[in-house]
Design a protein around this motif. Sequence first.
Motif, PDB file in Angstrom:
ATOM      1  N   HIS A   2       0.832  -1.197   0.000  1.00  0.00           N
ATOM      2  CA  HIS A   2       0.000   0.000   0.000  1.00  0.00           C
ATOM      3  C   HIS A   2       0.872   1.254   0.000  1.00  0.00           C
ATOM      4  O   HIS A   2       0.365   2.357  -0.049  1.00  0.00           O
ATOM      5  N   ASP A   3       2.167   1.059   0.107  1.00  0.00           N
ATOM      6  CA  ASP A   3       3.080   2.183   0.207  1.00  0.00           C
ATOM      7  C   ASP A   3       3.821   2.335  -1.111  1.00  0.00           C
ATOM      8  O   ASP A   3       4.571   1.452  -1.517  1.00  0.00           O
ATOM      9  N   GLU A  27       6.323   3.955  -1.938  1.00  0.00           N
ATOM     10  CA  GLU A  27       7.791   3.915  -1.864  1.00  0.00           C
ATOM     11  C   GLU A  27       8.287   2.476  -1.949  1.00  0.00           C
ATOM     12  O   GLU A  27       9.299   2.197  -2.588  1.00  0.00           O
ATOM     13  N   ASN A  28       7.565   1.567  -1.303  1.00  0.00           N
ATOM     14  CA  ASN A  28       7.934   0.149  -1.387  1.00  0.00           C
ATOM     15  C   ASN A  28       7.802  -0.358  -2.813  1.00  0.00           C
ATOM     16  O   ASN A  28       8.674  -1.065  -3.312  1.00  0.00           O
ATOM     17  N   ILE A  29       6.705   0.012  -3.450  1.00  0.00           N
ATOM     18  CA  ILE A  29       6.499  -0.459  -4.826  1.00  0.00           C
ATOM     19  C   ILE A  29       7.588   0.127  -5.726  1.00  0.00           C
ATOM     20  O   ILE A  29       8.108  -0.556  -6.598  1.00  0.00           O
ATOM     21  N   GLN A  30       7.925   1.382  -5.479  1.00  0.00           N
ATOM     22  CA  GLN A  30       8.963   2.005  -6.298  1.00  0.00           C
ATOM     23  C   GLN A  30      10.282   1.244  -6.139  1.00  0.00           C
ATOM     24  O   GLN A  30      10.989   0.994  -7.109  1.00  0.00           O
ATOM     25  N   LYS A  31      10.585   0.834  -4.900  1.00  0.00           N
ATOM     26  CA  LYS A  31      11.806   0.051  -4.643  1.00  0.00           C
ATOM     27  C   LYS A  31      11.772  -1.259  -5.427  1.00  0.00           C
ATOM     28  O   LYS A  31      12.759  -1.679  -6.024  1.00  0.00           O
ATOM     29  N   GLU A  32      10.597  -1.910  -5.403  1.00  0.00           N
ATOM     30  CA  GLU A  32      10.469  -3.204  -6.097  1.00  0.00           C
ATOM     31  C   GLU A  32      10.573  -3.021  -7.605  1.00  0.00           C
ATOM     32  O   GLU A  32      11.161  -3.852  -8.301  1.00  0.00           O
ATOM     33  N   LEU A  33       9.983  -1.940  -8.113  1.00  0.00           N
ATOM     34  CA  LEU A  33      10.066  -1.678  -9.551  1.00  0.00           C
ATOM     35  C   LEU A  33      11.528  -1.453  -9.938  1.00  0.00           C
ATOM     36  O   LEU A  33      12.006  -1.971 -10.947  1.00  0.00           O
ATOM     37  N   ALA A  45      -1.688  -4.317  -8.402  1.00  0.00           N
ATOM     38  CA  ALA A  45      -3.152  -4.455  -8.343  1.00  0.00           C
ATOM     39  C   ALA A  45      -3.681  -3.939  -7.003  1.00  0.00           C
ATOM     40  O   ALA A  45      -4.681  -3.228  -6.948  1.00  0.00           O
ATOM     41  N   GLN A  46      -2.983  -4.308  -5.915  1.00  0.00           N
ATOM     42  CA  GLN A  46      -3.381  -3.862  -4.580  1.00  0.00           C
ATOM     43  C   GLN A  46      -3.396  -2.343  -4.489  1.00  0.00           C
ATOM     44  O   GLN A  46      -4.192  -1.757  -3.782  1.00  0.00           O
ATOM     45  N   PHE A  47      -2.488  -1.734  -5.202  1.00  0.00           N
ATOM     46  CA  PHE A  47      -2.351  -0.284  -5.135  1.00  0.00           C
ATOM     47  C   PHE A  47      -3.460   0.403  -5.913  1.00  0.00           C
ATOM     48  O   PHE A  47      -3.659   1.597  -5.789  1.00  0.00           O
ATOM     49  N   GLY A  48      -4.157  -0.374  -6.754  1.00  0.00           N
ATOM     50  CA  GLY A  48      -5.245   0.209  -7.539  1.00  0.00           C
ATOM     51  C   GLY A  48      -4.954   0.220  -9.024  1.00  0.00           C
ATOM     52  O   GLY A  48      -5.619   0.893  -9.799  1.00  0.00           O
ATOM     53  N   HIS A  99       0.398   7.607 -11.275  1.00  0.00           N
ATOM     54  CA  HIS A  99       0.026   8.916 -10.737  1.00  0.00           C
ATOM     55  C   HIS A  99       0.739   9.159  -9.409  1.00  0.00           C
ATOM     56  O   HIS A  99       1.299  10.230  -9.178  1.00  0.00           O
ATOM     57  N   ALA A 100       0.745   8.136  -8.544  1.00  0.00           N
ATOM     58  CA  ALA A 100       1.381   8.269  -7.231  1.00  0.00           C
ATOM     59  C   ALA A 100       2.891   8.462  -7.368  1.00  0.00           C
ATOM     60  O   ALA A 100       3.527   9.108  -6.534  1.00  0.00           O
ATOM     61  N   LEU A 101       3.477   7.903  -8.432  1.00  0.00           N
ATOM     62  CA  LEU A 101       4.926   8.024  -8.638  1.00  0.00           C
ATOM     63  C   LEU A 101       5.247   9.211  -9.554  1.00  0.00           C
ATOM     64  O   LEU A 101       6.255   9.206 -10.250  1.00  0.00           O
TER      65      LEU A 101
END
Length: 148
Positions: A41-42, A44-50, A92-95, A102-104
């Motif tokens: 849901h964060d 920043e975490n997704i950005q790290k994973e990407l 998917a969880q992020f929407g 948009h969030a990034l």
Amino acid sequence: GRCHHRATILPQLYTFNQKPRQKRTPQTTLTRPRKPRFYWHDEENIQKELQSFWDELHIPIHKFYPDNPAPPIPSEFLLNHFKRNDLRWGIAQFGGRDSLSHALNGAVIIPGKWKEAKELEIIQSLLHLIDSDGGDSACSTRRNSETR
């Protein structure tokens, strides 16, 4: 002798049913340990994973998108192909990819249509890792080679 026969078979069934239970290991996606509950849901975490997704493929994303600090968001095909179900689930969880982009602050979204994705230089630098044609049917290319 019928009763005796049944008595020997029942304990076997019972122990057989018990066995799989001990085997259950904590759920992981292949070799990646499962992430904590609100991890995805964060942004920043997704950005790290990407970022790690592209790093693991040795793709210098800043070379392709010097003006965009956010790592591009891969298509489902790429995530499936490189076995990143965890990241696919996270997006998917992020929407979904649009919300995430948009969030990034406008991260590039790799098109889902392979024809469009292949136009991108960043994908062209990956093609040697992908044998197939991105999930599109291979008929068109085969037909051309047969009818000279």
